[in-house]
Design an enzyme around this catalytic site. Structure first.
Site, PDB file in Angstrom:
ATOM      1  N   ASN A  65       4.017  -3.484  -2.041  1.00  0.00           N
ATOM      2  CA  ASN A  65       4.831  -2.259  -2.010  1.00  0.00           C
ATOM      3  C   ASN A  65       5.794  -2.201  -0.821  1.00  0.00           C
ATOM      4  O   ASN A  65       6.159  -1.125  -0.358  1.00  0.00           O
ATOM      5  CB  ASN A  65       3.940  -1.013  -2.101  1.00  0.00           C
ATOM      6  CG  ASN A  65       3.006  -0.856  -0.927  1.00  0.00           C
ATOM      7  OD1 ASN A  65       2.945  -1.737  -0.070  1.00  0.00           O
ATOM      8  ND2 ASN A  65       2.294   0.249  -0.881  1.00  0.00           N
ATOM      9  N   GLU A  92      -2.198   2.450  15.505  1.00  0.00           N
ATOM     10  CA  GLU A  92      -1.629   1.271  14.831  1.00  0.00           C
ATOM     11  C   GLU A  92      -0.529   0.619  15.673  1.00  0.00           C
ATOM     12  O   GLU A  92      -0.402  -0.605  15.682  1.00  0.00           O
ATOM     13  CB  GLU A  92      -1.081   1.671  13.457  1.00  0.00           C
ATOM     14  CG  GLU A  92      -2.189   2.037  12.477  1.00  0.00           C
ATOM     15  CD  GLU A  92      -1.668   2.456  11.117  1.00  0.00           C
ATOM     16  OE1 GLU A  92      -2.504   2.726  10.238  1.00  0.00           O
ATOM     17  OE2 GLU A  92      -0.432   2.520  10.925  1.00  0.00           O
ATOM     18  N   LYS A 115       6.524  -5.673   4.783  1.00  0.00           N
ATOM     19  CA  LYS A 115       5.457  -6.548   4.298  1.00  0.00           C
ATOM     20  C   LYS A 115       6.016  -7.870   3.741  1.00  0.00           C
ATOM     21  O   LYS A 115       7.218  -7.996   3.509  1.00  0.00           O
ATOM     22  CB  LYS A 115       4.660  -5.803   3.223  1.00  0.00           C
ATOM     23  CG  LYS A 115       3.943  -4.546   3.749  1.00  0.00           C
ATOM     24  CD  LYS A 115       3.092  -3.943   2.647  1.00  0.00           C
ATOM     25  CE  LYS A 115       2.320  -2.741   3.143  1.00  0.00           C
ATOM     26  NZ  LYS A 115       1.410  -2.213   2.110  1.00  0.00           N
ATOM     27  N   HIS A 134       4.664  -0.561   5.015  1.00  0.00           N
ATOM     28  CA  HIS A 134       3.527   0.270   5.433  1.00  0.00           C
ATOM     29  C   HIS A 134       4.044   1.386   6.333  1.00  0.00           C
ATOM     30  O   HIS A 134       5.047   1.219   7.034  1.00  0.00           O
ATOM     31  CB  HIS A 134       2.525  -0.587   6.219  1.00  0.00           C
ATOM     32  CG  HIS A 134       1.488   0.241   6.950  1.00  0.00           C
ATOM     33  ND1 HIS A 134       0.379   0.750   6.326  1.00  0.00           N
ATOM     34  CD2 HIS A 134       1.427   0.672   8.241  1.00  0.00           C
ATOM     35  CE1 HIS A 134      -0.331   1.455   7.209  1.00  0.00           C
ATOM     36  NE2 HIS A 134       0.287   1.423   8.372  1.00  0.00           N
ATOM     37  N   TYR A 138      -6.706  -3.202   8.480  1.00  0.00           N
ATOM     38  CA  TYR A 138      -7.005  -2.398   7.284  1.00  0.00           C
ATOM     39  C   TYR A 138      -8.503  -2.094   7.150  1.00  0.00           C
ATOM     40  O   TYR A 138      -8.957  -1.789   6.049  1.00  0.00           O
ATOM     41  CB  TYR A 138      -6.497  -3.127   6.040  1.00  0.00           C
ATOM     42  CG  TYR A 138      -4.994  -2.985   5.837  1.00  0.00           C
ATOM     43  CD1 TYR A 138      -4.420  -1.752   5.545  1.00  0.00           C
ATOM     44  CD2 TYR A 138      -4.151  -4.083   5.919  1.00  0.00           C
ATOM     45  CE1 TYR A 138      -3.057  -1.611   5.348  1.00  0.00           C
ATOM     46  CE2 TYR A 138      -2.776  -3.949   5.721  1.00  0.00           C
ATOM     47  CZ  TYR A 138      -2.242  -2.707   5.441  1.00  0.00           C
ATOM     48  OH  TYR A 138      -0.883  -2.569   5.242  1.00  0.00           O
TER      49      TYR A 138
HETATM   50  P1  CMP Z   1      -0.277   0.739   3.093  1.00  0.00           P
HETATM   51  O1  CMP Z   1       0.624   1.885   3.416  1.00  0.00           O
HETATM   52  O2  CMP Z   1      -0.051  -0.535   3.792  1.00  0.00           O
HETATM   53  O3  CMP Z   1      -1.791   1.188   3.336  1.00  0.00           O
HETATM   54  C1  CMP Z   1      -2.872   0.696   2.584  1.00  0.00           C
HETATM   55  C2  CMP Z   1      -2.433  -0.211   1.498  1.00  0.00           C
HETATM   56  O4  CMP Z   1      -3.384  -0.462   0.495  1.00  0.00           O
HETATM   57  C3  CMP Z   1      -1.282   0.432   0.736  1.00  0.00           C
HETATM   58  O5  CMP Z   1      -0.130   0.450   1.522  1.00  0.00           O
HETATM   59  C4  CMP Z   1      -1.224  -0.424  -0.515  1.00  0.00           C
HETATM   60  O6  CMP Z   1      -0.462  -1.601  -0.314  1.00  0.00           O
HETATM   61  C5  CMP Z   1      -2.679  -0.806  -0.676  1.00  0.00           C
HETATM   62  N1  CMP Z   1      -3.260  -0.068  -1.815  1.00  0.00           N
HETATM   63  C6  CMP Z   1      -3.536   1.243  -1.865  1.00  0.00           C
HETATM   64  N2  CMP Z   1      -4.082   1.553  -3.069  1.00  0.00           N
HETATM   65  C7  CMP Z   1      -4.132   0.394  -3.768  1.00  0.00           C
HETATM   66  C8  CMP Z   1      -4.611   0.049  -5.059  1.00  0.00           C
HETATM   67  N3  CMP Z   1      -5.134   0.969  -5.868  1.00  0.00           N
HETATM   68  N4  CMP Z   1      -4.529  -1.238  -5.451  1.00  0.00           N
HETATM   69  C9  CMP Z   1      -4.011  -2.166  -4.618  1.00  0.00           C
HETATM   70  N5  CMP Z   1      -3.546  -1.892  -3.358  1.00  0.00           N
HETATM   71  C10 CMP Z   1      -3.616  -0.634  -2.958  1.00  0.00           C
END
Ligand code: CMP
Length: 140
Positions: free
Chosen positions: A113, A127, A10, A116, A50
């Site tokens: 984070n 995906e 990311k 993904h 998403y």
């Molecule tokens: P990802 O694995 O990309 O899939 C969905 C994404 O939503 C996840 O990683 C996080 O980056 C984001 N996400 C999930 N829960 C939260 C939350 N409570 N607040 C902000 N972002 C979130």
């Protein structure tokens, strides 16, 4: 059984210059790279990718963030890929992620984070199809 998962490095991790470190962790864990590309998502692409989260309160923030810089999309294959990749990256919230995981090492927060991963084998296929045409998948 062999499964496929889509990894995305990311924008926060790309900006930290840790693409190489993350790819090394992925390949050392035994994943085969079937396809890989750096790109910058448009709002339309990130919103569609998403879409499953569109009712969640963090959807707008997630879409904005995923469009905020370059990402690296990687199609991966391995026995038990979904579970093994999720173990390698750690919990969604880096603060709760196990020591030595990608998110513990490089993530900042639930939003930022680092990486993904697909949450099921079906979503892995879907995906990967979002980012790569069948002719771009090199499976030898
Ligand atoms: P990802 O694995 O990309 O899939 C969905 C994404 O939503 C996840 O990683 C996080 O980056 C984001 N996400 C999930 N829960 C939260 C939350 N409570 N607040 C902000 N972002 C979130």
């Amino acid at each position: 059984m062999k499964e496929r998962t889509l990894a995305i490095i990311k924008p926060d991790a790309v900006k930290k210059n840790v693409i190489g470190e993350i790819i090394a962790m992925i390949t050392k864990a035994g994943f085969s790279i079937l396809a890989m590309r750096m790109t910058k998502l448009s709002v339309a692409q990130a919103s569609a990718f998403y879409e499953v989260h569109k009712e969640r309160p963090f959807y707008g923030e997630l879409v904005d963030y995923m469009c905020s810089g370059k990402v690296v999309a990687i199609a991966l294959e391995k026995e038990n890929a979904i579970e093994d990749y999720r173990k390698l990256i750690g919990s969604t919230d880096p603060k709760e992620a196990a020591e030595g995981t990608v998110r513990k090492l490089y993530g900042e927060s639930k939003s930022f984070n680092a990486v993904h991963g697909s949450d099921s084998a079906e979503n892995g296929i879907r995906e990967i199809g979002f980012f790569f045409a069948e002719c771009e998948i090199v499976n030898i």
